[in-house]
Scaffold this motif. Structure first.
Motif, PDB file in Angstrom:
ATOM      1  N   THR A   3     -68.989  37.304 113.134  1.00  0.00           N
ATOM      2  CA  THR A   3     -68.021  36.994 112.099  1.00  0.00           C
ATOM      3  C   THR A   3     -68.111  37.997 110.964  1.00  0.00           C
ATOM      4  O   THR A   3     -69.160  38.573 110.705  1.00  0.00           O
ATOM      5  CB  THR A   3     -68.290  35.596 111.522  1.00  0.00           C
ATOM      6  OG1 THR A   3     -69.665  35.494 111.214  1.00  0.00           O
ATOM      7  CG2 THR A   3     -67.902  34.518 112.484  1.00  0.00           C
ATOM      8  N   SER A  51     -72.784  26.697 107.965  1.00  0.00           N
ATOM      9  CA  SER A  51     -72.962  28.144 107.982  1.00  0.00           C
ATOM     10  C   SER A  51     -74.147  28.540 107.120  1.00  0.00           C
ATOM     11  O   SER A  51     -74.502  27.837 106.158  1.00  0.00           O
ATOM     12  CB  SER A  51     -71.707  28.879 107.502  1.00  0.00           C
ATOM     13  OG  SER A  51     -71.574  28.807 106.093  1.00  0.00           O
ATOM     14  N   ALA A  69     -65.424  26.472 113.074  1.00  0.00           N
ATOM     15  CA  ALA A  69     -64.605  26.836 111.926  1.00  0.00           C
ATOM     16  C   ALA A  69     -63.801  25.657 111.398  1.00  0.00           C
ATOM     17  O   ALA A  69     -63.341  25.688 110.263  1.00  0.00           O
ATOM     18  CB  ALA A  69     -63.671  27.988 112.295  1.00  0.00           C
ATOM     19  N   LYS A 316     -67.485  30.100 115.350  1.00  0.00           N
ATOM     20  CA  LYS A 316     -66.774  30.611 114.184  1.00  0.00           C
ATOM     21  C   LYS A 316     -66.276  32.032 114.369  1.00  0.00           C
ATOM     22  O   LYS A 316     -65.286  32.441 113.746  1.00  0.00           O
ATOM     23  CB  LYS A 316     -67.692  30.527 112.960  1.00  0.00           C
ATOM     24  CG  LYS A 316     -67.983  29.107 112.503  1.00  0.00           C
ATOM     25  CD  LYS A 316     -69.126  29.044 111.494  1.00  0.00           C
ATOM     26  CE  LYS A 316     -70.473  29.231 112.171  1.00  0.00           C
ATOM     27  NZ  LYS A 316     -71.616  28.964 111.265  1.00  0.00           N
TER      28      LYS A 316
END
Length: 365
Positions: A3, A51, A69, A316
């Motif tokens: 990411t 996260s 996400a 994610k």
């Protein structure tokens, strides 16, 4: 591919709505950020660590814990990514235990056994954000009340989870619980780690792991401990010296590796709880320079090498999570303790306060 984290938030606490439950209730996300580029986000669904963003030795940030996400993805999957686990982490044989002469049954959700509090465990609950603070460090407290009989457990249990991030990169999690009837409690966090960045093609099996334990708990074919405390010497379970996870994770010559399809076992760091957190594991990633130390007041740590991540969920980074793409290090009392007196006790009495103090000490390159 990993990411690309958003611009790092200013140091402090930041709140937003992550999504809404099917009944319309809002699910909050709380981000804790320090002054050195480390931030963590906790969502109220499951009191989940969604996260953890940490810079590497070049200052490039990456999200180093697996997760989704969107709230919809958490609701659709049951892989415990970052979840707070309760009432009882790990497995209870047959979903059965006896307390004060009464048999209790937790619904079995892992073959013949109950896992992580049953199918409606704390990872499925919408916790309430009850407090945030910026001093002395960014912190958030979440609370959940589990009613008497919830998933078969006796007693109304009131639980809090407090996450706090300091400027050194120490993410401290404190679980507390109180009951109005004798019950059993064993809480932990089920974060999956990939210090290369979640979604990285290399996965996490190239990480170097250290576990300061002379013994581990072998299991039967259903992952219930046999009751033996087995020495790690001359086995693939010896992580007393830093060892690459992938070096032995598929060592089919050892029957316990075959049973777990890799590592899914509890290491015995001590035989009793500690008053202060002690080191139970250290994880290092040479390429990025990132490292993680796990400290806990609990005597055991479950090391799970992500053996059943099968590509069915999308993380994610927009990548499928496959076997070995993340590893879990879950400090706790030993699995199936209610049925194995030699393991100690996870009994909680009215008037007592259960406390598990856990630290994820995160370091950049």
């Amino acid at each position: 591919m990993t990411t690309t984290p958003p611009d790092q938030p200013a140091p402090g606490v930041h709140r937003r709505v992550f999504g809404h439950m099917p009944d319309g209730r809002a699910v909050e996300a709380v981000t804790l950020a320090n002054a050195h580029g480390i931030s963590t986000t906790v969502i109220a669904y499951g009191a989940t660590l969604q996260s953890v963003i940490v810079p590497d030795r070049e200052g490039v940030a990456a999200d180093v814990t697996l997760g989704y996400a969107t709230l919809e993805a958490y609701l659709a999957q049951s892989q415990y990514l970052g979840s707070s686990i309760g009432r009882v982490a790990n497995r209870i044989a047959g979903g059965r235990f006896v307390l004060d002469g009464t048999e209790y049954y937790v619904p079995c959700n892992n073959g013949p056994n109950a896992l992580h509090g049953g199918p409606g465990g704390f990872d499925k609950a919408l916790w309430e954000v009850t407090g945030v603070s910026s001093a002395p460090h960014p912190a958030v407290t979440l609370a959940h009340t589990s009613p008497d009989g919830d998933e078969g457990f006796p007693g109304t249990l009131r639980v809090t989870a407090t996450y706090a991030l300091d400027d050194a990169g120490n993410l401290a999690i404190t679980y507390r619980a109180e009951t109005d009837r004798p019950t059993i409690v064993n809480l932990t966090n089920h974060a999956y780690w990939n210090l290369a960045g979640e979604g990285a093609a290399s996965g996490a099996v190239d990480h170097v792991l250290t576990i300061p334990a002379d013994h581990f708990l072998p299991t039967d074919e259903t992952a219930i401990p046999t009751g033996a405390f087995a020495e790690v010497t001359a086995t693939p379970f010896d992580f007393r010296e830093p060892t690459v996870i992938g070096a032995r994770v598929r060592d089919a010559s050892h029957p316990q590796i075959r049973i777990g399809t890799g590592y899914d076992h509890n290491w015995v760091v001590a035989r009793e709880r500690s008053a202060v957190p002690r080191l139970v594991a250290r994880l290092e990633h040479a390429a990025s320079g990132r490292s993680l130390e796990v400290l806990s007041t609990e005597p055991g740590v479950q090391f799970y090498s992500g053996n059943f991540l099968d590509g069915s969920s999308i993380g994610k980074a927009g990548q499928c999570y496959r076997m070995g793409d993340g590893i879990a290090l879950e400090p706790q009392m030993f699995p199936d303790t209610p049925n194995q007196p030699a393991f100690g006790s996870i009994r909680l009495e009215p008037g007592e306060i259960y406390t598990h103090r856990l630290v994820f000490a995160l370091r950049g390159g």
